[in-house]
Scaffold this motif. Structure first.
Motif, PDB file in Angstrom:
ATOM      1  N   ALA B  35      15.686 -70.394  13.773  1.00 15.41           N
ATOM      2  CA  ALA B  35      17.153 -70.341  13.708  1.00 15.41           C
ATOM      3  C   ALA B  35      17.719 -71.483  12.867  1.00 15.41           C
ATOM      4  CB  ALA B  35      17.767 -70.355  15.102  1.00 15.41           C
ATOM      5  N   ARG B  36      17.079 -71.743  11.741  1.00 16.16           N
ATOM      6  CA  ARG B  36      17.602 -72.792  10.883  1.00 16.16           C
ATOM      7  C   ARG B  36      17.973 -72.266   9.505  1.00 16.16           C
ATOM      8  NH1 ARG B  36      13.187 -77.384  12.442  1.00 16.16           N
ATOM      9  NH2 ARG B  36      14.096 -77.982  14.438  1.00 16.16           N
ATOM     10  N   ARG B  42      27.339 -64.576   6.494  1.00 17.95           N
ATOM     11  CA  ARG B  42      26.316 -63.754   7.135  1.00 17.95           C
ATOM     12  C   ARG B  42      26.942 -62.424   7.505  1.00 17.95           C
ATOM     13  NH1 ARG B  42      27.698 -67.591  11.248  1.00 17.95           N
ATOM     14  NH2 ARG B  42      28.915 -66.567  12.891  1.00 17.95           N
ATOM     15  N   VAL B  43      26.123 -61.400   7.606  1.00 12.88           N
ATOM     16  CA  VAL B  43      26.648 -60.104   8.022  1.00 12.88           C
ATOM     17  C   VAL B  43      26.202 -59.880   9.464  1.00 12.88           C
ATOM     18  CG1 VAL B  43      26.704 -57.637   7.592  1.00 12.88           C
ATOM     19  CG2 VAL B  43      26.601 -59.226   5.674  1.00 12.88           C
ATOM     20  N   GLU B  44      27.160 -59.957  10.369  1.00 11.61           N
ATOM     21  CA  GLU B  44      26.839 -59.758  11.781  1.00 11.61           C
ATOM     22  C   GLU B  44      26.761 -58.267  12.063  1.00 11.61           C
ATOM     23  OE1 GLU B  44      29.357 -61.922  14.410  1.00 11.61           O
ATOM     24  OE2 GLU B  44      28.588 -63.849  13.683  1.00 11.61           O
ATOM     25  N   ARG B  45      25.793 -57.883  12.850  1.00 13.91           N
ATOM     26  CA  ARG B  45      25.601 -56.483  13.175  1.00 13.91           C
ATOM     27  C   ARG B  45      25.904 -56.274  14.653  1.00 13.91           C
ATOM     28  NH1 ARG B  45      19.765 -55.754  11.653  1.00 13.91           N
ATOM     29  NH2 ARG B  45      20.257 -57.870  11.035  1.00 13.91           N
ATOM     30  N   TYR B  46      26.763 -55.333  14.956  1.00 13.38           N
ATOM     31  CA  TYR B  46      27.020 -54.990  16.356  1.00 13.38           C
ATOM     32  C   TYR B  46      26.858 -53.480  16.508  1.00 13.38           C
ATOM     33  CZ  TYR B  46      28.880 -59.677  16.848  1.00 13.38           C
ATOM     34  OH  TYR B  46      29.007 -61.032  16.867  1.00 13.38           O
ATOM     35  N   MET B  59      29.937 -57.013  10.149  1.00 10.92           N
ATOM     36  CA  MET B  59      31.036 -57.945  10.004  1.00 10.92           C
ATOM     37  C   MET B  59      30.565 -59.168   9.212  1.00 10.92           C
ATOM     38  SD  MET B  59      33.570 -59.580  12.861  1.00 10.92           S
ATOM     39  CE  MET B  59      32.341 -60.464  13.756  1.00 10.92           C
ATOM     40  N   PRO B 106      33.935 -72.698  16.379  1.00 12.61           N
ATOM     41  CA  PRO B 106      33.707 -71.545  17.245  1.00 12.61           C
ATOM     42  C   PRO B 106      32.965 -70.412  16.537  1.00 12.61           C
ATOM     43  CG  PRO B 106      36.060 -72.069  17.034  1.00 12.61           C
ATOM     44  CD  PRO B 106      35.345 -72.863  16.002  1.00 12.61           C
ATOM     45  N   TYR B 107      32.924 -70.450  15.213  1.00  6.51           N
ATOM     46  CA  TYR B 107      32.344 -69.337  14.453  1.00  6.51           C
ATOM     47  C   TYR B 107      30.895 -69.596  14.059  1.00  6.51           C
ATOM     48  CZ  TYR B 107      37.345 -68.595  14.058  1.00  6.51           C
ATOM     49  OH  TYR B 107      38.660 -68.434  14.348  1.00  6.51           O
ATOM     50  N   ASN B 108      30.395 -70.809  14.362  1.00  9.75           N
ATOM     51  CA  ASN B 108      29.024 -71.156  13.966  1.00  9.75           C
ATOM     52  C   ASN B 108      28.804 -70.952  12.471  1.00  9.75           C
ATOM     53  OD1 ASN B 108      27.897 -72.081  16.340  1.00  9.75           O
ATOM     54  ND2 ASN B 108      27.515 -70.007  17.069  1.00  9.75           N
ATOM     55  N   ARG B 110      28.796 -73.414  10.255  1.00  8.26           N
ATOM     56  CA  ARG B 110      28.382 -74.672   9.629  1.00  8.26           C
ATOM     57  C   ARG B 110      26.877 -74.806   9.747  1.00  8.26           C
ATOM     58  NH1 ARG B 110      31.232 -79.001   8.716  1.00  8.26           N
ATOM     59  NH2 ARG B 110      33.404 -78.619   8.179  1.00  8.26           N
ATOM     60  N   PHE B 111      26.289 -75.358   8.714  1.00  7.66           N
ATOM     61  CA  PHE B 111      24.826 -75.355   8.627  1.00  7.66           C
ATOM     62  C   PHE B 111      24.309 -76.750   8.369  1.00  7.66           C
ATOM     63  CE2 PHE B 111      26.646 -71.369   7.565  1.00  7.66           C
ATOM     64  CZ  PHE B 111      25.931 -70.489   8.361  1.00  7.66           C
ATOM     65  N   PHE B 112      23.161 -77.022   8.957  1.00  6.20           N
ATOM     66  CA  PHE B 112      22.605 -78.361   8.876  1.00  6.20           C
ATOM     67  C   PHE B 112      21.310 -78.327   8.085  1.00  6.20           C
ATOM     68  CE2 PHE B 112      20.180 -81.947  10.718  1.00  6.20           C
ATOM     69  CZ  PHE B 112      21.056 -82.963  10.393  1.00  6.20           C
ATOM     70  N   LEU B 205      39.490 -63.274  13.516  1.00  6.87           N
ATOM     71  CA  LEU B 205      38.365 -63.527  14.417  1.00  6.87           C
ATOM     72  C   LEU B 205      38.704 -64.676  15.380  1.00  6.87           C
ATOM     73  CD1 LEU B 205      35.540 -62.406  14.840  1.00  6.87           C
ATOM     74  CD2 LEU B 205      34.684 -64.078  13.205  1.00  6.87           C
TER      75      LEU B 205
END
Lengths: 449, 229, 175
Positions: B35-36, B42-46, B59, B106-108, B110-112, B205
């Motif tokens: 998970a890095r 990103r394309v979220e799938r629901y 999304m 809240p949207y996650n 940001r990346f490290f 969102l």
């Protein structure tokens, strides 16, 4: 209390400073090695990158911040408790205060290390200092991390002072009773203490002011640590109860650490005549009160979340009650309440051994609590697509273990250099005050003679 | 920015384009499994409905460039701040890697950089010279292709005119085959993006958090779709 | 040590030390010439009241006010010191709550620092060369003596100290 003469007290309490046993050296070596392992792990992490930890997206904070909160919490043992006991003139405090204050100073130093250990670029940690730099930029006061910076530095300064000031008379004592290079060393450390009434009264006054000042600072420190979390709009963090909840937990774990440390000192430094059962019993009662308070806070926090039934809050709530974090959660409840409560509530069980068992439970439980505050919230933050999990890496575990060894190491070194029980305060407590002491002759009388 | 979810096919062309444009490191399989992975968009799938009547919803989620961004005030070094134009700036050189911004987001989005970035050959040959490469230990995130915005403004200034609506396109918008994404100036009420953002199909969102996101999602659900639909 | 003239008695009993101090005062020795040293505070005994008045709490409060003012100015200045405002999260530049927290912490720090400095100065610490000292103090004795007595008064002072209950009388310097 025992009826020891001042000379016996001197000899008993200064004995640990005289020499080292092979057992002491072996234990010290062991702790030093573990600390070195931790240092090596940290250097490796700096060299390789934070990838060597188990952190990921979205769990960007893990063991290190857990340790940070835990150690800062532990530091509330000493200064806070000792200040309250001093102000309330509890006479049984006398043998307890210094070992408590030492925990504060060392635990706080260890805790304050973690924000640096966890940084992505730890070599730039000094950018948190508000100093005019060629970069033309100041730190951001609006960030809770800056509040941490100010609060921890104030608290560290306050608790170091609180520890060091009453040491001065004892340094003078050791100075006079040793020879050679030790005499020179303690001569410097005593800052020229001679024990005039002027010095004694100024010291008492300074300690009274410090006790008044350090209590609100201690409360503010852990409030601010809690606000590191409560300021972020993260489900499970964004809560007004956090500041008092954290302060309560901090004192809770602090008393537990103090009881463990006192039991170890009692055994290894042969202080059976000074750290008595009544000390453990009294601290045990305090621990019982904090255990109940802690339970009350957890209940209040859980109840509000559950009744509110907000979808994002419940996404964090259920994993801790019955999901993947449930074993840790219920272990925490057992350690913090189910074990300590009966032990401390039943007078027969509130022995030295009993309080130590309860305290070990509390220390473990409070560490788990910190972990359970941080990780489940981060791993279940709003958008389900980004849910994650966390597993600590070897590097994080070794650094965590090394800090426990670090506290033991510092404590062992300290108790060899400085009497771990305040000699002069203990002697002052042994004196039965006589009402027959003549009053100081007034200057007018002097002239009349 | 406006993203029409009804048009999104989940092809992830935006993700690829973003990686190429912004010099985002590919972390490799191992790290991605931990998970890095770093995908600024990103394309979220629901999934909707019960098997076998399942519908997939896609999304795309870039940084929402919040008006009142939780990530900004928590940064102790002003690495994360609000630019005059209203973007959430991320100054890499100021970042010391507390990762507090990522927790507050809240949207996650940001990346490290857990390690120093590497690019598999021949990806290293196509690094974009307009975008700085980030080092280990700092945060990064979607910038709305600020380098393209700046370039567009410079070009317009050189030609002594205002930036035209639709002239500037971030890489994701440019690469979208179904034109599900529209980019424009929200401070101009006449821009296409502003117009769409007022649509009845518009949602934002996690709007309830009070972050004032600048990305608007359009999706079905409104029974009186207007002509913008 | 030997450069200073002094005469002192060592007392085992704090009550006797009390009598010794009063004997010296009755003999007309000025207050700043009387030296008392002990390894315990002996609260409740008369000699523990020798110059015990201090304005330390007021100085600490003043230090707190100065510290707090510095804290607020620091918090304010560091947020407005830029040519372009550095806005974060839609907050005002001088955000009230964060500024209050920094102000508070520096108030406490100011008070702590002032207390320590006041203690070091008024308790005459950080002077490693004391004119008069006897390491028997650390074995429980209480020293009561006179700094720079006149040679003529020597026998009188010795007698007074001895009759107050001094176990030992010692002199230093050219007496």
């Amino acid at each position: 209390m025992t009826t020891k003469t001042p000379e016996q007290i001197n000899e008993d309490l200064l004995r640990p400073l005289e020499g080292t046993s092979p057992r002491y050296l072996a234990a010290l070596t062991f702790f030093v090695l573990v600390v070195l392992a931790g240092a090596a792990a940290f250097l490796h992490q700096v060299y390789a990158g934070l990838g060597v930890t188990g952190l990921n997206r979205p769990v960007f904070w893990g063991f290190y911040i857990t340790d940070f909160v835990f150690w800062i919490g532990l530091s509330h043992a000493g200064t806070l408790i000792s200040a309250i006991l001093r102000l309330s003139n509890a006479t049984w405090r006398r043998p307890v205060t210094r070992c408590a204050e030492v925990i504060t100073v060392f635990a706080l130093s260890i805790g304050a290390m973690f924000p640096v250990v966890h940084l992505g670029r730890p070599w730039l940690a000094f950018w948190l200092f508000p100093y005019p730099s060629e970069r033309g930029i100041w730190p951001n006061i609006r960030s809770p991390l800056l509040w941490d910076f100010f609060a921890i530095n104030t608290y560290l300064l306050g608790s170091v002072t609180f520890l060091v000031l009453p040491i001065l008379p004892d340094m003078a004592l050791v100075r006079d009773r040793t020879t050679g290079w030790k005499k020179k060393l303690y001569h410097v450390l005593s800052l020229g203490w001679t024990g005039t009434p002027r010095q004694w009264s100024r010291l008492e006054m300074a300690m009274r002011i410090m006790a008044v000042a350090v209590i609100p600072v201690a409360v503010s420190v852990h409030s601010i640590v809690s606000w590191d979390f409560a300021m972020a709009p993260v489900p499970g963090w964004h809560s007004t109860i956090f500041a008092p909840y954290f302060v309560c937990g901090a004192i809770f774990s602090g008393i537990a650490a103090l009881i463990i440390a006192m039991a170890l000192l009692r055994k290894f430094l042969h202080l059976e005549d000074y750290l008595l059962r009544i000390h453990f019993e009294n601290l045990g009662k305090l621990l019982l009160v904090m255990s109940l308070l802690w339970f009350y806070f957890v209940f209040a926090e859980r109840l509000t979340t559950w009744y509110g039934n907000g979808s994002s809050e419940m996404a964090v709530f259920w994993p801790t009650q019955s999901g993947s974090y449930a074993p840790l959660f219920w272990a925490m409840v057992v350690c913090n309440f189910v074990i300590p409560f009966p032990i401390l509530a039943i007078k027969k069980l509130r022995t030295i051994a009993g309080t130590v068992v309860a305290s070990i439970g509390v220390v473990i439980g409070m560490w788990l609590e910190r972990f359970l505050i941080i990780v489940p919230s981060l791993s279940h933050k709003y958008l389900p697509y980004s849910y994650g999990s966390y597993r600590p890496s070897f590097t994080e575990i070794i650094i965590t273990v090394a800090t426990f060894a670090g506290l033991a190491m510092l404590y062992m070194l300290f108790s060899k250099i400085i009497p771990i029980i305040s000699v002069w305060e203990l002697k002052a407590g042994e004196v039965t005050e006589t009402a027959t002491a003549p009053a100081l002759a007034r200057p007018e009388q002097v002239r009349a003679d | 920015m406006v993203i029409d979810l009804d048009r999104c096919t989940g092809c992830e062309a935006c993700v690829v384009a973003c990686h190429a444009e912004n010099n985002i490191a590919t972390v490799g399989e191992d790290q991605a499994a931990r998970a890095r992975a770093m995908h600024w968009i990103r394309v979220e799938r629901y999934y909707e409905g019960e098997f076998p009547n399942v519908k997939t919803k896609f999304m795309p989620v870039p940084c929402q460039q919040c008006g009142a961004a939780p990530c900004e005030p928590v940064c102790p070094t002003f690495a994360s701040y609000h630019t005059i134009e209203g973007l959430n700036g991320q100054v890499y050189n100021r970042c010391i890697g507390t990762r507090y911004c990522a927790n507050a987001c809240p949207y996650n989005t940001r990346f490290f950089n857990f390690y120093n970035p590497v690019w598999d050959k021949p990806l290293d040959l196509q690094l974009n010279p307009d975008v700085s490469v980030r080092s280990e230990g700092i945060m990064e995130k979607c910038t709305f292709c600020v380098q393209r915005i700046k370039a567009g403004e410079v070009q317009a200034a050189a030609e002594k005119r205002l930036v035209k609506d639709g002239e500037i396109q971030p890489a994701c918008v440019q690469s979208c085959p179904t034109q599900a994404m529209v980019f424009g100036d929200l401070s101009d009420p006449e821009s296409e993006a502003s117009r769409l953002a007022r649509s009845n199909r518009a949602t934002r969102l996690l709007d309830e958090l009070g972050t004032f996101p600048k990305v608007t999602y359009l999706q079905r659900g409104s029974w009186h779709d207007n002509e913008n639909a | 040590m030997a450069s200073v003239n002094s005469i002192y008695g060592l007392f085992a009993d704090p009550d006797a030390a009390d009598r010794g101090v009063n004997a010296l005062r009755h003999a007309g020795v000025a207050q700043d010439q009387i030296v008392v040293m002990s390894s315990e505070p002996h609260e409740g005994h008369a000699f523990s009241l020798l110059d015990h008045k201090t304005i330390m709490p007021w100085l600490a409060a003043l230090g707190g006010v100065v510290g707090g003012a510095c804290g607020f100015l620091l918090a304010r200045y560091t947020q407005v010191a830029y040519p372009e405002p550095l806005i974060t999260g839609g907050m005002p530049l001088v955000a009230p709550f964060p500024s209050a927290i920094v102000t508070y912490e520096l108030t406490m720090m100011g008070a702590v620092i002032t207390t320590v400095v006041t203690l070091l100065i008024t308790a005459r610490l950080l002077k490693w060369k004391q004119p008069l000292y006897d390491s028997e103090i650390s074995y429980g004795k209480i020293l009561v003596g006179v700094l720079g007595p006149s040679g003529a008064a020597r026998t009188d002072l010795e007698n007074r100290l001895r009759s107050a209950g001094a176990e030992k009388i010692k002199t230093t310097g050219q007496l």
